[in-house]
Design a protein around this motif. Structure first.
Motif, PDB file in Angstrom:
ATOM      1  N   ARG A 112      14.605 -54.077  31.115  1.00 26.26           N
ATOM      2  CA  ARG A 112      14.566 -54.077  29.647  1.00 26.26           C
ATOM      3  C   ARG A 112      13.517 -55.029  29.097  1.00 26.26           C
ATOM      4  O   ARG A 112      12.853 -54.723  28.110  1.00 26.26           O
ATOM      5  CB  ARG A 112      15.955 -54.398  29.101  1.00 26.26           C
ATOM      6  CG  ARG A 112      16.877 -53.174  29.149  1.00 26.26           C
ATOM      7  CD  ARG A 112      18.335 -53.521  29.336  1.00 26.26           C
ATOM      8  NE  ARG A 112      19.141 -52.295  29.432  1.00 26.26           N
ATOM      9  CZ  ARG A 112      19.199 -51.528  30.519  1.00 26.26           C
ATOM     10  NH1 ARG A 112      18.519 -51.861  31.601  1.00 26.26           N
ATOM     11  NH2 ARG A 112      19.947 -50.435  30.535  1.00 26.26           N
ATOM     12  N   LEU A 115      10.173 -53.239  29.393  1.00 26.82           N
ATOM     13  CA  LEU A 115      10.000 -52.188  28.392  1.00 26.82           C
ATOM     14  C   LEU A 115       9.818 -52.773  26.999  1.00 26.82           C
ATOM     15  O   LEU A 115       9.048 -52.242  26.188  1.00 26.82           O
ATOM     16  CB  LEU A 115      11.203 -51.247  28.424  1.00 26.82           C
ATOM     17  CG  LEU A 115      11.337 -50.408  29.705  1.00 26.82           C
ATOM     18  CD1 LEU A 115      12.692 -49.707  29.762  1.00 26.82           C
ATOM     19  CD2 LEU A 115      10.210 -49.381  29.809  1.00 26.82           C
ATOM     20  N   ILE A 122      14.442 -48.758  23.580  1.00 23.66           N
ATOM     21  CA  ILE A 122      15.571 -48.786  24.507  1.00 23.66           C
ATOM     22  C   ILE A 122      16.852 -49.001  23.716  1.00 23.66           C
ATOM     23  O   ILE A 122      16.815 -49.403  22.547  1.00 23.66           O
ATOM     24  CB  ILE A 122      15.428 -49.891  25.572  1.00 23.66           C
ATOM     25  CG1 ILE A 122      15.295 -51.272  24.894  1.00 23.66           C
ATOM     26  CG2 ILE A 122      14.259 -49.614  26.491  1.00 23.66           C
ATOM     27  CD1 ILE A 122      15.259 -52.433  25.860  1.00 23.66           C
ATOM     28  N   GLU A 183      25.552 -52.767  26.417  1.00 28.47           N
ATOM     29  CA  GLU A 183      24.548 -51.822  25.942  1.00 28.47           C
ATOM     30  C   GLU A 183      25.174 -50.795  25.018  1.00 28.47           C
ATOM     31  O   GLU A 183      26.253 -50.259  25.300  1.00 28.47           O
ATOM     32  CB  GLU A 183      23.898 -51.125  27.133  1.00 28.47           C
ATOM     33  CG  GLU A 183      22.753 -50.201  26.776  1.00 28.47           C
ATOM     34  CD  GLU A 183      22.115 -49.601  28.016  1.00 28.47           C
ATOM     35  OE1 GLU A 183      20.981 -50.001  28.326  1.00 28.47           O
ATOM     36  OE2 GLU A 183      22.756 -48.764  28.671  1.00 28.47           O
ATOM     37  N   TYR A 266      14.803 -42.607  23.793  1.00 26.38           N
ATOM     38  CA  TYR A 266      15.112 -43.909  24.382  1.00 26.38           C
ATOM     39  C   TYR A 266      14.860 -43.822  25.883  1.00 26.38           C
ATOM     40  O   TYR A 266      15.250 -42.845  26.521  1.00 26.38           O
ATOM     41  CB  TYR A 266      16.574 -44.288  24.158  1.00 26.38           C
ATOM     42  CG  TYR A 266      16.978 -44.534  22.727  1.00 26.38           C
ATOM     43  CD1 TYR A 266      17.012 -45.823  22.202  1.00 26.38           C
ATOM     44  CD2 TYR A 266      17.346 -43.475  21.905  1.00 26.38           C
ATOM     45  CE1 TYR A 266      17.409 -46.056  20.892  1.00 26.38           C
ATOM     46  CE2 TYR A 266      17.736 -43.692  20.588  1.00 26.38           C
ATOM     47  CZ  TYR A 266      17.761 -44.980  20.091  1.00 26.38           C
ATOM     48  OH  TYR A 266      18.147 -45.203  18.793  1.00 26.38           O
ATOM     49  N   LYS A 268      15.847 -44.400  29.467  1.00 25.87           N
ATOM     50  CA  LYS A 268      17.102 -44.643  30.176  1.00 25.87           C
ATOM     51  C   LYS A 268      16.881 -45.525  31.405  1.00 25.87           C
ATOM     52  O   LYS A 268      17.626 -46.478  31.629  1.00 25.87           O
ATOM     53  CB  LYS A 268      17.735 -43.321  30.603  1.00 25.87           C
ATOM     54  CG  LYS A 268      19.010 -43.477  31.426  1.00 25.87           C
ATOM     55  CD  LYS A 268      19.517 -42.147  31.983  1.00 25.87           C
ATOM     56  CE  LYS A 268      20.749 -42.324  32.849  1.00 25.87           C
ATOM     57  NZ  LYS A 268      21.204 -41.051  33.458  1.00 25.87           N
ATOM     58  N   ARG A 269      15.880 -45.187  32.217  1.00 25.48           N
ATOM     59  CA  ARG A 269      15.669 -45.934  33.450  1.00 25.48           C
ATOM     60  C   ARG A 269      14.291 -45.636  34.026  1.00 25.48           C
ATOM     61  O   ARG A 269      13.638 -44.647  33.678  1.00 25.48           O
ATOM     62  CB  ARG A 269      16.729 -45.543  34.486  1.00 25.48           C
ATOM     63  CG  ARG A 269      16.631 -44.086  34.897  1.00 25.48           C
ATOM     64  CD  ARG A 269      17.327 -43.746  36.196  1.00 25.48           C
ATOM     65  NE  ARG A 269      17.087 -42.336  36.464  1.00 25.48           N
ATOM     66  CZ  ARG A 269      17.933 -41.352  36.183  1.00 25.48           C
ATOM     67  NH1 ARG A 269      19.093 -41.637  35.630  1.00 25.48           N
ATOM     68  NH2 ARG A 269      17.622 -40.097  36.441  1.00 25.48           N
TER      69      ARG A 269
END
Length: 397
Positions: A112, A115, A122, A183, A266, A268-269
């Motif tokens: 995070r 990013l 996110i 989250e 968004y 995600k991963r």
């Protein structure tokens, strides 16, 4: 550079024992390279594909060194391999994927932070080290939300969905186990992912966007082409390019996104390894995910990915094999891949099938009619969201 190019006869080492490694080993051998495999279990199918097998645990440094010194390059085939192990292997051989991106992807806080530095959207989150942090953060995060450990790989057993204030007390025992993040739950319409091959010189070669359908945290279907607007596809590709360009990495990686009803994306991963969402490209495109990965490792030129035909990949569980028997003798547009694990092995999935059709809708209709990946799987996300919404209404009342 010439001494880093791999030619037929060179040895590529694989560490890890997920199904990814089976297909990767087969691809490596088809391209004329030798395959060395390091893993804990001699009975794993990937070991049967290897020219050189070294059996050992990830903390056995003597065996890891022996493995590395026998390989021209080493690749990890899933994100579950320890970044510390990769750092150790790099002392004795080349690991083109490196450890830095793996470290980022395995730690939710690092991921995070990375990013956020790129101003990538996110889900709102907070760092949690005690139960008081949950109570204090819930005001800004809001309901519903999810408590997750910062280290990935624990699965659902260390996660807690919080739909109302009374759920917070359920987090007490979990929080004692380490650092977590809280989250916000993103009410998404679709999950999209991009599989990217990154070359040593930084060039990116993207596969078509995949729509992933999950059921109980299990990837059930991967669909190409995804039914999303062109402007959404362009934005997904732009974001994926921005993220990938900043990663010190060579090979295949996946970046997954949540798409909301309003069109907001968004991240995600990030998965710095082969991912099962890319299995669909065995038939959907002119080159497979596995071959692109090997080409990147070997510093061979990467062919431009071209879309061939709408395809849906479906994971196969042992309890679905009875339904499959009927389709086996009926469908000429169904293609199968089985992992060949020993009968004594406890595995959730036996393999996957790919359904080709004129449209993805036609392919999905064929699958739904069989019960192999039923309507419940596709609606699982909606059911969860509706349940959460009803709980929130009850809490407010």
């Amino acid at each position: 550079m010439d001494n880093e190019v791999l030619f037929p006869g060179s040895t590529i080492g694989i560490i890890g024992d997920s199904p990814n490694g089976i297909m990767l080993a087969e691809t490596i051998k088809k391209m004329g390279f030798q395959v060395a495999v390091y893993g804990p279990n001699e009975a794993d199918p990937i070991m049967q594909e290897a020219d050189l097998r070294i059996i050992g645990m990830q903390d056995d440094k003597s065996k890891l060194q022996d493995f590395a010194e026998r390989c021209d390059v080493v690749t990890y085939e899933s994100e579950s391999v320890s970044a510390e192990v990769v750092a150790f292997l790099e002392r004795f051989t080349r690991v083109p994927q490196g450890k830095e991106t793996l470290e980022i992807a395995q730690d939710r806080l690092l991921e995070r932070a990375f990013l956020e530095q790129l101003n990538i959207n996110i889900a709102p989150y907070a760092t949690i080290v005690g139960l008081d942090d949950v109570y204090q953060s819930i005001g800004s995060i809001g309901y519903p939300c999810v408590l997750k450990p910062i280290q990935k790989g624990y699965g659902r057993r260390r996660q807690q969905i919080i739909k109302k204030q009374s759920d917070i007390s359920k987090c007490a025992d979990l929080i004692d186990l380490g650092t977590f993040i809280l989250e916000a739950w993103i009410p998404y319409e679709k999950e999209l992912s991009v599989v990217i091959a990154k070359e040593k010189n930084g060039n990116l070669n993207m596969f078509p966007i995949v729509e992933n359908i999950y059921h109980n945290h299990r990837l059930c279907q991967s669909v190409v082409k995804s039914d999303v607007a062109e402007e959404i596809k362009a934005e997904v590709q732009r974001l994926a390019s921005d993220i990938s360009s900043k990663l010190d990495y060579v090979g295949i990686l996946e970046i997954a996104f949540f798409l909301t009803k309003s069109g907001t994306l968004y991240v995600k991963r990030i998965v710095p390894a082969l991912h099962k969402a890319g299995y669909v490209f065995d038939k959907a495109t002119n080159v497979s995910m596995f071959e692109q990965h090997v080409r990147a490792l070997a510093q061979m030129p990467l062919p431009q990915v071209k879309f061939l035909q709408p395809t849906v990949a479906v994971s196969l569980r042992s309890e679905e094999m009875d339904q499959l028997r009927t389709q086996w003798i009926l469908k000429d547009n169904w293609y199968y891949r089985f992992y060949r694990y020993p009968k004594t092995a406890h595995v959730r999935e036996n393999g996957y099938l790919m359904v080709l059709a004129d449209t993805t809708e036609a392919a999905i209709q064929q699958i739904d009619a069989t019960g192999i990946c039923n309507e419940e799987a596709k609606n699982d996300k909606t059911v969860i969201e509706e349940t959460m919404t009803e709980d929130i209404k009850e809490e407010k009342e």
